[in-house]
Enzyme design. Structure first.
Site, PDB file in Angstrom:
ATOM      1  N   ARG A  26       0.815  -1.225   0.000  1.00  0.00           N
ATOM      2  CA  ARG A  26       0.000   0.000   0.000  1.00  0.00           C
ATOM      3  C   ARG A  26       0.850   1.279   0.000  1.00  0.00           C
ATOM      4  O   ARG A  26       0.573   2.178  -0.798  1.00  0.00           O
ATOM      5  CB  ARG A  26      -0.991  -0.030   1.177  1.00  0.00           C
ATOM      6  CG  ARG A  26      -2.132  -1.035   0.934  1.00  0.00           C
ATOM      7  CD  ARG A  26      -3.020  -1.168   2.145  1.00  0.00           C
ATOM      8  NE  ARG A  26      -2.238  -1.577   3.308  1.00  0.00           N
ATOM      9  CZ  ARG A  26      -2.632  -1.425   4.560  1.00  0.00           C
ATOM     10  NH1 ARG A  26      -3.794  -0.838   4.828  1.00  0.00           N
ATOM     11  NH2 ARG A  26      -1.883  -1.854   5.545  1.00  0.00           N
ATOM     12  N   ASN A  44      -6.576  -2.645   1.834  1.00  0.00           N
ATOM     13  CA  ASN A  44      -6.516  -4.105   1.845  1.00  0.00           C
ATOM     14  C   ASN A  44      -7.924  -4.647   1.855  1.00  0.00           C
ATOM     15  O   ASN A  44      -8.795  -4.093   2.518  1.00  0.00           O
ATOM     16  CB  ASN A  44      -5.820  -4.603   3.117  1.00  0.00           C
ATOM     17  CG  ASN A  44      -4.311  -4.537   3.001  1.00  0.00           C
ATOM     18  OD1 ASN A  44      -3.770  -4.400   1.915  1.00  0.00           O
ATOM     19  ND2 ASN A  44      -3.647  -4.635   4.144  1.00  0.00           N
TER      20      ASN A  44
END
Ligand code: ZN
Ligand code: ZN
Ligand code: FE
Length: 787
Positions: A26, A44
């Site tokens: 990320r 996520n």
């Protein structure tokens, strides 16, 4: 990829699956978004990562996507990336947002990852007070994963790091998107993380302050040390000292099987072994496996005790901070072998290790971070330009093998073989092959199997098993295991050698007809006999037709002869003696004949045992019928006076392979009966054996005999393949089974078959030995369900 141009702002959803969590994915996406000035967010999900972006320039979006694919973090694996236009949203900036539960709850789990370069720097940086010499340093690109995860999602409370509370400095790193330790779940430092300590073999504390330095000194002093590593204990000692290594051999009850060796860096490996680019790449990869490489013959400093007569050695590089730090202070290569007794599972708990390894190790370098899953070192070799698995665990499992078909909502479980066991769950188009479990002979291994089974069920969110597959052998522990679990529809029994060939078909996604050679030690046949040299013709529907094998012969005394190759040699020699009605002067009785031509047998086998064996052959008492290729290797190895008793599976064959001279080009004459229509090609191995005996009595050097034997087998594969192709036009060949672990045979088979325009396949992603059986079983079950 989208390929139209537009001035209007659009919102895109990008869904990425694979290993994309816990690997710095990320923050990486966030940095990329800033680079391209994109607004949106990343999160996520239970199936991977979702990225949302706004853009009016499709060119930029395409660049963003290709950067994701090309510049991804080293530990990330992208399985799938889908982009679609979504409802227009107005984003003000780019953010990392909270995890979301999505409908799909299946997610891949990352294997453990070798310590990265930056963390190596940290532990050697004197100015870094928190991490200098701190042996549990890790980041989003490296460190433990699979071995510490108790359940998904992969968050710290679900790992064995749960008991360590992050200090404020660690927490700051953990929460800073710009930090390499952003969301690194095992993040820790000297202030807050696990601790290392050294005890003597009675568990008495020896050093708490500088355990690394003390352990290094002990290793330099030729002591044997147990080290708690990523997936279990390893046993380490100097690889230079004959005395130390032979003590280790005695204590570990391991007379000849080679030990793996860890070197400080790739340069020292290059000095003593023949290393190609691919070997070096694998060694230095984040998987950091043991790689089998050929020893150089000159200036080789290691003790002969490390690998005895074997021309290959398993070498590896340090893969945890503990290893790196030890090598700061140890100047010699270190034996680094599994912390177990012979084929038992590797010890993983401190007390367990002290109990089981106290008679092997002088000291124990341990810590208080628990290992949740046992995880042996993986072993590979480079063959035909690719990594070829020999033992699949650390760095590889539980990463799946992708198949050419999808099981939909149905989950298939396959129980695997008995030796070198692993099991497999087939979920969607993923074959999740478990890490190496071992031989299922003792209660410890069965316990390991049971707990790993339950663990995989939890990790991969498996609610029910639709179909189970197991070996046909009724006594395999794995076969019995499938009877103890809940299965929705059915339990399919798969013949061992068909599973071997199916594993090749599955991992190579072969959709055409293929000829399979499944050559190994033992497998329970469709007719209840012990198979082991099977030749199959497999059609597109994965139907197997048995098309040939070696001559059937008795395995006198059954199981015991597998461990004692000389008994198999006696079996072949007795047949020869009887057939030829040998009546040389005074050879009218078999023992006299045996001792006269092979005097070394006087010390190996008594006349009483010869008498028992020949009677077993005569009556068939306790002597199952076999077509095993492994037993032919055993007999040849023994009659050449190499290995008479095997201390590990395949020892006699390995010894024979190592003896093969590289210059010989000749081979023995062959006799193959049968035709394509009868589908029963019988290879006369007595005929080959009798020529070997002629060579021995004719004083032909043994390296030539061994080479001729290997080349003969390669030629038999070619000859039978040709005969089948003439009749059926099938030109694909699958080679599988333990016999093909033999590098010399494999090289010759591949080159011979390719030269004759065959397409040759074998196992690379799963082991060619019984470690490949579970994949084959699962694939056959999937095809039986017509998926
Ligand atoms: Zn790192
Ligand atoms: Zn800390
Ligand atoms: Fe097998």
């Amino acid at each position: 990829m989208l390929n139209y141009k537009s001035k209007d702002i659009k919102t895109y959803d990008i869904n990425i699956s694979g290993i994309v969590q816990g690997v710095g994915f990320r923050p990486f996406i966030s940095r990329l978004a800033h680079k391209y000035k994109l607004k949106g967010n990343v999160s996520n999900t239970t199936e991977g990562v979702t990225v949302k972006i706004n853009s009016s320039d499709i060119g930029i979006v395409n660049k963003f996507i290709s950067d994701i694919k090309n510049l991804k973090p080293p530990a990330a694996v992208i399985e799938e990336l889908n982009i679609k236009e979504a409802d227009l949203k107005n984003y003000k900036s780019f953010k990392i947002v909270k995890s979301k539960e999505t409908e799909e709850k299946f997610q891949l789990v990352s294997p453990d990852i070798a310590t990265c370069r930056l963390c190596q720097k940290d532990i050697n940086n004197k100015k870094d007070l928190r991490r200098y010499y701190y042996p549990f340093t890790n980041c989003t690109s490296c460190g433990p994963r699979f071995t510490i995860i108790k359940k998904m999602p992969y968050d710290r409370p679900n790992t064995t790091m749960k008991n360590f509370k992050m200090c404020s400095d660690c927490m700051e790193e953990y929460e800073d998107t710009g930090n390499r330790r952003f969301h690194a779940q095992p993040n820790a430092c000297r202030k807050c993380g696990p601790e290392l300590f050294l005890t003597d073999k009675n568990g008495k504390m020896a050093d708490l302050k500088n355990p690394i330095i003390s352990a290094s000194e002990l290793l330099n002093d030729n002591k044997i040390i147990a080290i708690k590593s990523l997936g279990g204990f390893q046993i380490a000692c100097s690889a230079l000292s004959d005395k130390t290594v032979s003590i280790l051999r005695k204590r570990k009850n391991r007379p000849v099987k080679p030990f793996a060796v860890m070197f400080k860096n790739i340069h020292s490996i290059k000095k003593y072994y023949h290393i190609g680019t691919l070997e070096a790449e694998s060694l230095m990869s984040s998987r950091a496996p043991i790689v089998l490489v050929r020893k150089k013959t000159e200036n080789y400093p290691l003790s002969r005790q490390v690998s005895m007569y074997n021309g290959y050695e398993g070498v590896m590089l340090p893969y945890t901070p503990i290893h790196h730090l030890l090598f700061n202070n140890v100047d010699v290569p270190l034996i680094m072998t599994s912390g177990n007794l012979s084929e038992e599972p590797i010890a993983s708990e401190n007390n367990e290790a002290l109990g089981r390894l106290r008679n092997i190790c002088d000291y124990f370098l341990m810590h208080n971070r628990d290992i949740y899953s046992r995880y042996d070192d993986s072993v590979i070799r480079i063959f035909n330009g690719k990594e070829m698995m020999i033992r699949r665990a650390r760095g590889y499992a539980p990463y799946p093998v992708k198949l050419d078909r999808d099981t939909g909502k149905k989950v298939i479980f396959s129980a695997g073989a008995h030796n070198k066991n692993n099991f497999c769950f087939l979920v969607k188009n993923y074959a999740i092959v478990s890490q190496h479990i071992g031989d299922l002979d003792d209660p410890e291994s069965i316990k390991f199997y049971n707990s790993a089974f339950r663990h995989y069920g939890k990790l991969f969110n498996i609610e029910s098993i639709d179909t189970a597959a197991c070996d046909k052998h009724p006594l395999y522990a794995s076969t019995r295991f499938t009877k103890s679990i809940k299965i929705v529809s059915k339990n399919i029994k798969v013949q061992h050698h068909k599973a071997h060939i199916a594993s090749v078909i599955a991992e190579n996604k072969v959709s055409d007809r293929i000829i399979g050679f499944a050559w190994d030690g033992t497998g329970y046949g469709d007719d209840g006999k012990i198979w082991g040299s099977e030749i199959f013709i497999v059609n597109r529907d994965l139907n197997f037709k048995r098309a040939g094998h070696l001559l059937e012969k008795p395995l006198p005394g059954g199981e015991i002869t597998i461990k004692k190759p000389y008994r198999m040699a006696v079996c072949y020699l007795y047949n020869l003696w009887k057939e030829n009605n040998v009546t040389h002067d005074g050879d009218s009785n078999f023992p006299q004949f045996l001792y006269k031509y092979f005097p070394f047998y006087k010390k190996i086998i008594s006349t009483a045992e010869i008498d028992i064996i020949t009677r077993q052959i005569g009556t068939g008492f306790n002597s199952p019928v076999t077509t095993s290729m492994g037993r032919l290797f055993d007999a040849v190895s023994s009659v050449l006076n190499y290995t008479h008793i095997s201390s590990y599976e395949g020892e006699a064959a390995v010894r024979l392979e190592m003896a093969a001279g590289q210059k010989n080009k000749s081979r023995y004459k062959i006799k193959i009966t049968g035709s394509y229509n009868s589908s029963n090609y019988i290879i006369d191995d007595y005929y080959i054996f009798s020529q070997i005996i002629d060579d021995i009595t004719g004083n032909i050097p043994h390296d030539i005999i061994s080479s001729k034997f290997h080349l003969t087998l390669a030629y038999i594969i070619l000859e039978i393949s040709r005969r089948i192709r003439e009749n059926s036009r099938i030109d694909r060949i699958a080679l599988s089974g333990g016999v093909f672990q033999n590098n010399y045979l494999m090289n010759n088979c591949f080159s011979l078959l390719k030269k004759n325009n065959f397409k040759v396949y074998s196992n690379f992603k799963v082991p060619v030995n019984d470690g490949g059986i579970s994949l084959g079983q699962a694939y056959i079950a999937a095809r039986k369900l017509r998926l």
